[in-house]
Scaffold this motif. Structure first.
Motif, short mmCIF file in Angstrom:
data_model
loop_
_atom_site.label_atom_id
_atom_site.label_comp_id
_atom_site.label_asym_id
_atom_site.label_seq_id
_atom_site.Cartn_x
_atom_site.Cartn_y
_atom_site.Cartn_z
N THR A 63 0.18 -1.20 -0.38
CA THR A 63 0.04 -0.09 0.23
C THR A 63 0.77 1.33 -0.01
O THR A 63 1.99 1.23 -0.08
CB THR A 63 -1.05 0.01 1.13
OG1 THR A 63 -1.88 0.83 1.03
CG2 THR A 63 -0.59 -0.21 2.23
N ILE B 129 -9.13 -3.76 5.63
CA ILE B 129 -8.63 -4.52 5.74
C ILE B 129 -8.65 -5.44 6.98
O ILE B 129 -8.82 -7.29 6.47
CB ILE B 129 -7.53 -4.52 4.80
CG1 ILE B 129 -7.79 -3.31 3.06
CG2 ILE B 129 -7.10 -5.92 4.18
CD1 ILE B 129 -8.67 -3.88 3.11
N LEU C 142 -3.20 -2.33 -1.65
CA LEU C 142 -5.29 -2.09 -1.72
C LEU C 142 -4.00 -0.76 -2.20
O LEU C 142 -3.32 0.21 -1.17
CB LEU C 142 -4.55 -1.91 -0.11
CG LEU C 142 -5.77 -1.18 0.75
CD1 LEU C 142 -7.29 -1.58 0.10
CD2 LEU C 142 -5.65 -1.14 1.72
#
Ligand SMILES: NC(=O)c1ccc[n+]([C@@H]2O[C@H](COP(=O)([O-])OP(=O)(O)OC[C@H]3O[C@@H](n4cnc5c(N)ncnc54)[C@H](O)[C@@H]3O)[C@@H](O)[C@H]2O)c1
Ligand SMILES: [Fe+2]
Length: 392
Positions: free
Chosen positions: A32, A44, A86
């Motif tokens: 990320t 998440i 993500l």
């Protein structure tokens, strides 16, 4: 012979993130960036039960080869059985670049070829789940990675491709887009629209990519301006956000199984050379690309325009559509020229040779419907710099 590549599963709709809790992983590696880590990582983690989790959060915008190599080192150490990417396209591309290195640490990632057999999943017993947070790149379903190579004097964007880079699962939860700024909605939405247009106009188009490109284009044209205006006054309509999120992935599916064209050759080049984010420059580059191609692909440009209500003779439809496209960019408050992107005349002139060389070698140039000569690029870049119409 041709084939259509796609993730095994696409989970979509509000609460799509809950799908993660139905899967069982021992060792999760999340890729990320620092912003998304703060905004959305908790959502998440809440779905992962007591799996071991390692987070690599050092991805920056328009990621470099070095970031990918750095993340891959942590991945090799962590030995995950699932990689979760993500973020926006920068994060998704970074994770897609790390996976082959994880499976084969001595691989030369910048030399990755579409024909190489990687066998990443077999070698690592690991899968890739993409969770995009922009309604944007479609990188969650494409088999391409766009990275910036900083090893030589002038930064250069390189596109790498291999069908094994396509995720196993893509999760599209519009709730993640709630935090997008109006500017990010406009820029990434125009990236998606440009993918739909490129996928439909590219010489590599096919029946499958056509279907996806057309529907994605219609949804984006009809919903992007509304989402932008709503975001400016702090409103979020999830039904509209969901349409944008789904259509960005559909457009990725379309161009990913067709190709990009001139718009992306230009955007990749100016993005790398002048450090302009893809979402800031791609909309304008799509307008230049439409002007350059309009007399060579008028039938297909007409198809797009008719889909969103344009009528008249073919000539009228194309002319009106191209000028509405410029209006759309203005309404979305996106820059139209390099000058508006704060590039000076001196910077432009001193980099012109590199700009042309990089654009000529970009894969979008090969699959553009109209062939582009060296002199054409000189004129196109001059128009792009000043914001002038392309009329040849
Ligand atoms: N592989 C492909 O097929 C493909 C296609 C198009 C573009 N790209 C690449 O993708 C990259 C651009 O990706 P992008 O446009 O999604 O932007 P990005 O991933 O670079 O993100 C831009 C900024 O937006 C922030 N952001 C992301 N999601 C957010 C959210 N929900 N709320 C608030 N902020 C958020 C990020 O933290 C970052 O600061 C470029 O490198 C481009 O070349 C790849
Ligand atoms: Fe793009």
């Amino acid at each position: 012979m041709w084939d259509f590549t796609s993730p095994r599963k696409v989970i979509f709709g509000e609460d799509a993130l809950e799908y993660l809790s139905e899967l069982c992983f021992e060792n999760v590696f999340i890729v990320t960036d620092p912003t998304i880590k703060t905004m959305h990582l908790e959502k998440i983690l809440a779905q992962l039960g007591d799996s071991k989790v390692t987070v690599f959060d050092k991805v920056s915008g328009e990621p470099s080869l070095d970031t990918v190599k750095d993340g891959a080192c942590s991945m090799i150490e962590a030995k995950p059985d699932v990689i979760i990417a993500l973020g926006g396209g920068s994060v998704l591309d970074s994770a897609k670049g790390m996976f082959p290195i994880y499976s084969q640490p001595d691989i030369l990632i910048d030399g990755l070829s579409p024909f190489e057999v990687l066998d990443m999943r077999k070698k690592t017993n690991c899968i890739l789940i993409n969770i995009p947070t922009t309604s944007g790149t479609g990188a969650d379903v494409t088999w391409a990675i766009v990275l910036t190579d900083l090893s030589e004097g002038t930064p250069r964007k390189i596109s790498l491709a291999n069908r094994e880079l396509v995720a196993d699962i893509t999760i599209l939860d519009p709730v993640l887009t709630k935090t997008m700024t109006p500017r990010l909605i406009a820029g990434t939405g125009m990236d998606a629209m440009c993918h739909a247009i490129d996928g439909y106009l590219s010489t590599w188009r096919n029946d499958f990519s056509d279907a996806l490109s057309l529907h994605a284009f219609k949804l984006l044209w009809n919903n992007l301006p509304i989402a932008f205006e709503q975001a400016k006054v702090g409103e979020v309509d999830f039904a509209i956000r969901e349409k944008l999120h789904n259509s960005a992935t559909m457009a990725g599916w379309g161009f990913g199984n067709s190709q990009i064209i001139l718009s992306h050759s230009l955007a990749h080049t100016i993005g790398a050379v002048f450090k302009i984010p893809h979402s800031v420059c791609i909309g304008a580059m799509c307008w230049y690309s439409l002007m350059f191609n309009q007399n060579y692909e008028s039938e297909r440009i007409c198809d797009l325009a008719k889909l969103v209500g344009y009528t008249g003779t073919a000539g009228e439809i194309v002319t009106n559509f191209v000028s509405s496209f410029k209006e759309l960019l203005l309404n979305l408050e996106l820059p139209l020229s390099l000058l508006e992107m704060k590039v000076t005349e001196e910077e432009f002139q001193s980099n012109l040779e590199d700009l042309i060389a990089f654009a000529e070698n970009d894969s979008g140039t090969l699959s553009n419907p109209r062939s582009i000569a060296h002199d054409d690029f000189i004129t196109i870049f001059k128009c792009v710099f000043e914001g002038k119409d392309i009329d040849f």
